[in-house]
Design a protein around this motif. Structure first.
Motif, PDB file in Angstrom:
ATOM      1  N   GLY A 265       0.797  -1.216   0.000  1.00 58.66           N
ATOM      2  CA  GLY A 265       0.000   0.000   0.000  1.00 58.66           C
ATOM      3  C   GLY A 265       0.831   1.270   0.000  1.00 58.66           C
ATOM      4  O   GLY A 265       2.057   1.259  -0.088  1.00 58.66           O
ATOM      5  N   MET A 266       0.154   2.380   0.134  1.00 59.92           N
ATOM      6  CA  MET A 266       0.771   3.694  -0.012  1.00 59.92           C
ATOM      7  C   MET A 266       1.765   4.006   1.106  1.00 59.92           C
ATOM      8  O   MET A 266       2.661   4.829   0.940  1.00 59.92           O
ATOM      9  N   GLU A 267       1.611   3.385   2.264  1.00 57.19           N
ATOM     10  CA  GLU A 267       2.503   3.663   3.386  1.00 57.19           C
ATOM     11  C   GLU A 267       3.338   2.454   3.775  1.00 57.19           C
ATOM     12  O   GLU A 267       3.843   2.364   4.891  1.00 57.19           O
ATOM     13  N   GLY A 268       3.476   1.512   2.837  1.00 56.76           N
ATOM     14  CA  GLY A 268       4.283   0.337   3.097  1.00 56.76           C
ATOM     15  C   GLY A 268       3.539  -0.784   3.785  1.00 56.76           C
ATOM     16  O   GLY A 268       4.136  -1.805   4.146  1.00 56.76           O
ATOM     17  N   GLU A 269       2.222  -0.647   3.969  1.00 58.38           N
ATOM     18  CA  GLU A 269       1.449  -1.727   4.553  1.00 58.38           C
ATOM     19  C   GLU A 269       1.310  -2.858   3.533  1.00 58.38           C
ATOM     20  O   GLU A 269       1.297  -2.630   2.323  1.00 58.38           O
ATOM     21  N   VAL A 270       1.231  -4.081   4.002  1.00 55.41           N
ATOM     22  CA  VAL A 270       1.187  -5.252   3.118  1.00 55.41           C
ATOM     23  C   VAL A 270       0.002  -6.124   3.513  1.00 55.41           C
ATOM     24  O   VAL A 270      -0.231  -6.363   4.706  1.00 55.41           O
ATOM     25  N   TYR A 271      -0.724  -6.601   2.513  1.00 54.29           N
ATOM     26  CA  TYR A 271      -1.850  -7.493   2.797  1.00 54.29           C
ATOM     27  C   TYR A 271      -2.022  -8.456   1.620  1.00 54.29           C
ATOM     28  O   TYR A 271      -1.744  -8.125   0.468  1.00 54.29           O
ATOM     29  N   PRO A 272      -2.458  -9.694   1.892  1.00 54.67           N
ATOM     30  CA  PRO A 272      -2.620 -10.681   0.817  1.00 54.67           C
ATOM     31  C   PRO A 272      -3.884 -10.434   0.006  1.00 54.67           C
ATOM     32  O   PRO A 272      -4.870  -9.875   0.508  1.00 54.67           O
ATOM     33  N   ILE A 273      -3.843 -10.852  -1.247  1.00 56.95           N
ATOM     34  CA  ILE A 273      -5.000 -10.746  -2.127  1.00 56.95           C
ATOM     35  C   ILE A 273      -4.971 -11.917  -3.113  1.00 56.95           C
ATOM     36  O   ILE A 273      -3.895 -12.335  -3.556  1.00 56.95           O
ATOM     37  N   LYS A 274      -6.131 -12.453  -3.423  1.00 56.48           N
ATOM     38  CA  LYS A 274      -6.194 -13.563  -4.372  1.00 56.48           C
ATOM     39  C   LYS A 274      -6.091 -13.043  -5.801  1.00 56.48           C
ATOM     40  O   LYS A 274      -6.481 -11.913  -6.099  1.00 56.48           O
ATOM     41  N   LYS A 275      -5.579 -13.902  -6.669  1.00 59.02           N
ATOM     42  CA  LYS A 275      -5.350 -13.524  -8.063  1.00 59.02           C
ATOM     43  C   LYS A 275      -6.626 -13.018  -8.724  1.00 59.02           C
ATOM     44  O   LYS A 275      -6.613 -12.020  -9.457  1.00 59.02           O
ATOM     45  N   GLU A 276      -7.753 -13.687  -8.460  1.00 57.64           N
ATOM     46  CA  GLU A 276      -9.004 -13.317  -9.099  1.00 57.64           C
ATOM     47  C   GLU A 276      -9.419 -11.898  -8.715  1.00 57.64           C
ATOM     48  O   GLU A 276      -9.846 -11.099  -9.563  1.00 57.64           O
ATOM     49  N   LYS A 277      -9.279 -11.577  -7.439  1.00 60.39           N
ATOM     50  CA  LYS A 277      -9.656 -10.246  -6.983  1.00 60.39           C
ATOM     51  C   LYS A 277      -8.693  -9.197  -7.510  1.00 60.39           C
ATOM     52  O   LYS A 277      -9.088  -8.079  -7.862  1.00 60.39           O
ATOM     53  N   LEU A 278      -7.401  -9.546  -7.581  1.00 62.89           N
ATOM     54  CA  LEU A 278      -6.402  -8.617  -8.106  1.00 62.89           C
ATOM     55  C   LEU A 278      -6.708  -8.271  -9.555  1.00 62.89           C
ATOM     56  O   LEU A 278      -6.708  -7.095  -9.951  1.00 62.89           O
ATOM     57  N   GLU A 279      -6.969  -9.284 -10.370  1.00 63.75           N
ATOM     58  CA  GLU A 279      -7.222  -9.044 -11.790  1.00 63.75           C
ATOM     59  C   GLU A 279      -8.530  -8.307 -12.024  1.00 63.75           C
ATOM     60  O   GLU A 279      -8.674  -7.592 -13.023  1.00 63.75           O
ATOM     61  N   LYS A 280      -9.476  -8.470 -11.120  1.00 64.70           N
ATOM     62  CA  LYS A 280     -10.759  -7.788 -11.257  1.00 64.70           C
ATOM     63  C   LYS A 280     -10.645  -6.306 -10.897  1.00 64.70           C
ATOM     64  O   LYS A 280     -11.319  -5.454 -11.501  1.00 64.70           O
ATOM     65  N   SER A 281      -9.761  -6.002  -9.935  1.00 65.16           N
ATOM     66  CA  SER A 281      -9.717  -4.639  -9.386  1.00 65.16           C
ATOM     67  C   SER A 281      -8.546  -3.805  -9.863  1.00 65.16           C
ATOM     68  O   SER A 281      -8.548  -2.582  -9.687  1.00 65.16           O
ATOM     69  N   TYR A 282      -7.517  -4.452 -10.474  1.00 65.00           N
ATOM     70  CA  TYR A 282      -6.306  -3.714 -10.827  1.00 65.00           C
ATOM     71  C   TYR A 282      -5.821  -4.088 -12.225  1.00 65.00           C
ATOM     72  O   TYR A 282      -6.063  -5.201 -12.709  1.00 65.00           O
ATOM     73  N   ASN A 283      -5.101  -3.149 -12.831  1.00 64.04           N
ATOM     74  CA  ASN A 283      -4.432  -3.389 -14.113  1.00 64.04           C
ATOM     75  C   ASN A 283      -2.928  -3.247 -13.917  1.00 64.04           C
ATOM     76  O   ASN A 283      -2.468  -2.275 -13.297  1.00 64.04           O
ATOM     77  N   LYS A 284      -2.164  -4.198 -14.429  1.00 65.79           N
ATOM     78  CA  LYS A 284      -0.714  -4.149 -14.275  1.00 65.79           C
ATOM     79  C   LYS A 284      -0.126  -3.083 -15.197  1.00 65.79           C
ATOM     80  O   LYS A 284      -0.554  -2.915 -16.337  1.00 65.79           O
ATOM     81  N   THR A 285       0.897  -2.388 -14.689  1.00 68.36           N
ATOM     82  CA  THR A 285       1.549  -1.331 -15.469  1.00 68.36           C
ATOM     83  C   THR A 285       2.653  -1.865 -16.362  1.00 68.36           C
ATOM     84  O   THR A 285       3.098  -1.180 -17.287  1.00 68.36           O
ATOM     85  N   GLY A 286       3.131  -3.084 -16.056  1.00 69.93           N
ATOM     86  CA  GLY A 286       4.250  -3.640 -16.813  1.00 69.93           C
ATOM     87  C   GLY A 286       5.594  -3.057 -16.384  1.00 69.93           C
ATOM     88  O   GLY A 286       6.621  -3.305 -17.023  1.00 69.93           O
ATOM     89  N   LYS A 287       5.607  -2.301 -15.273  1.00 71.99           N
ATOM     90  CA  LYS A 287       6.838  -1.686 -14.786  1.00 71.99           C
ATOM     91  C   LYS A 287       7.031  -2.035 -13.305  1.00 71.99           C
ATOM     92  O   LYS A 287       6.058  -2.325 -12.600  1.00 71.99           O
TER      93      LYS A 287
END
Length: 504
Positions: free
Chosen positions: A388-410
């Motif tokens: 996260g924005m302040e260095g916080e870390v939390y797990p997320i499943k692949k399905e939810k990640l792909e549904k909610s985010y787009n990879k930048t490729g960087k």
């Protein structure tokens, strides 16, 4: 401040406080060693009315070859004086005149600091600061096992046998040092004098119990800080006691220890609350502690009130205030009603993600270390770690990640106060998550219902009913639009960056 900034001086004296503990001795030892490695001859002294007499410290001086001397009548004026584990001008350190003064400490700042200073009040020990500063100069203390053992023992004693460690840098030092375990055991087993054994018994027999919130308060005579932990641990074995607070009062500081066995009260949070504005506190969920500065407490004193009476009153008032101010919410059974909530939409925001199986073999448990503490996760296929924005870390499943985010490729690049890392217990490796992170941008559109908190809240989320998240007035309590049980807390300072109010 960097240690290399001190190398322009040649006539150097290192001084710790007048009643040295293991942390002060370890810190001065580390700085003396650094100067010696860099070709500088420094003297390490302590002053005051009494020479070191505690058995564990005498063993430390002898076994670990700590190069300190007792100098009660020190009149020499050095070119550079460096105070460690204390601040120049404080009551617990005899004033030594010097052309230039530098300060390295981990206590709360109580007066104006000189330009050359490194004070990190969030650290569990001053030894940690010296270890980190030496490491940043490209040196490793591991070549000197006596010094490594001293640094470990400094943190060990200042954090009640590591039970009150809270900052990740303290944990990093604790994990990395190559120390002599038998020496730590010998010193630890010589820690309590017969007098302090009597203090322990007298303190326990004079306990005060408050049944409404099931906590006990115990005031001790001044003693080794670790004894407060011993007292608290014994009290926690008592039926009906869920939380304990033990403390002692000296003119230099008020030291306290907190224990909790109830999931609705985190000991580290309670310790921080007790010390708020008066000193510092932290540790673990079940064990924590801290210290208060008498100079800062005087603002709360009544006319003619002694420091001891002031401490008794403040401790009791803050304990009651802590227990009375929180509302506890169990999201698994509670619902956040839409009444009074506004609809918000998530803004596009770049975060980082790491596919856990790329870093750790599947099936292996690792610790994720962040400023918020250590959390164990098990590597599985399809599990990612979000950064996260302040260095916080939390797990997320692949399905939810792909549904909610787009990879930048960087790669994901961001600067944090502490870079989150993975600790592999099998290989012993420490891996920085940022070395493996790629950028993702939230696709937006996800909607929540939310409102600012007007009171303090402890929230047990639907996916974790053992550890709560604290919300303060001004933070935001929110739920997903489609799920009244998916409730969480968003820090008020971040909310406008993450969400915008829907126009409908």
């Amino acid at each position: 401040m960097q240690l290399s900034e001190l190398l322009k001086y040649n006539d150097i004296v290192i001084q710790c406080h007048d009643n040295p503990d293991a942390d002060a001795l370890a810190s001065g030892y580390a700085l003396w060693w650094y100067f010696k490695k860099m070709g500088k001859l420094a003297r390490f002294i302590y002053r005051g009315r009494n020479a070191i007499s505690k058995p564990n410290l005498k063993i430390m001086l002898e076994r670990l070859s700590v190069p300190v001397t007792y100098e009660p009548d020190f009149f020499y004026v050095p070119e550079l004086l460096v105070t460690v584990d204390c601040q120049y001008g404080q009551r617990n350190v005899s004033r030594t005149e010097a052309d230039t003064v530098a300060v390295i400490d981990h206590h709360q700042v109580t007066s104006e600091l000189p330009p050359l200073s490194e004070v990190r009040s969030g650290m569990g020990s001053c030894a940690t600061i010296l270890w980190d500063m030496i490491r940043k100069e490209g040196l490793s203390v591991d070549e000197n096992k006596d010094l490594s053992t001293a640094l470990y023992y400094g943190l060990f004693t200042d954090t009640n046998k590591m039970s009150e460690v809270s900052h990740p840098l303290d944990r990093d030092m604790m994990d990395s040092l190559r120390y002599n375990k038998s020496q730590i055991t010998e010193m630890s087993n010589s820690n309590i004098s017969l007098e302090e054994l009597g203090i322990t018994g007298d303190t326990i027999s004079g306990f005060e119990y408050y049944p409404e919130h099931r906590y006990a308060i115990l005031r001790s005579e001044p003693c080794d800080p670790n004894i407060l932990g011993v007292i608290s641990d014994i009290v926690m074995e008592t039926e009906g006691v869920d939380v304990s607070l033990a403390y002692y009062v000296t003119p230099e500081e008020v030291k306290f220890s907190v224990r909790s066995c109830m999931k609705e009260t985190h000991a580290d949070e309670l310790a921080a609350f007790l010390a708020d504005g008066l000193g510092g506190g932290g540790g673990h969920i079940n064990k924590a502690g801290g210290a208060l500065r008498p100079e800062k407490m005087q603002d709360f004193a009544l006319e003619g009130e002694s420091l001891r009476d002031l401490t008794d009153r403040l401790m009791l008032e803050r304990m009651d205030e802590y227990f009375d101010m929180y509302e506890v919410i169990y999201a698994r059974t509670a619902e956040l009603s839409p009444e009074g909530l506004k609809l918000y939409e998530k803004r596009p925001q770049e975060l980082g993600c790491v596919r856990l199986s790329d870093v750790v073999p599947c099936g292996r448990a690792v610790a994720v270390r962040t400023l918020e503490g250590d959390v164990e996760v098990v590597s599985e296929e399809g599990i990612y770690l979000m950064i996260g924005m302040e260095g916080e870390v939390y797990p997320i499943k692949k399905e939810k990640l792909e549904k909610s985010y787009n990879k930048t490729g960087k790669p994901y690049s961001r600067t944090f106060d502490y870079d989150p890392c993975l600790l592999d217990p099998v290989s012993g490796e420490r891996k920085l998550l940022m070395d493996h992170a790629e950028g993702v941008i939230s696709s937006g559109g996800a909607r929540i219902l939310a409102k600012p908190l007007t009171k303090y809240v402890k929230l047990f989320t639907a996916w974790d009913d053992e550890r709560y998240y604290s919300g303060n007035p001004g933070d935001i309590i929110a739920r997903r639009e489609e799920d009244p049980h998916d409730i969480y807390i968003i820090r008020g300072r971040l909310f406008d960056q993450l969400y915008k109010e829907c126009e409908e």
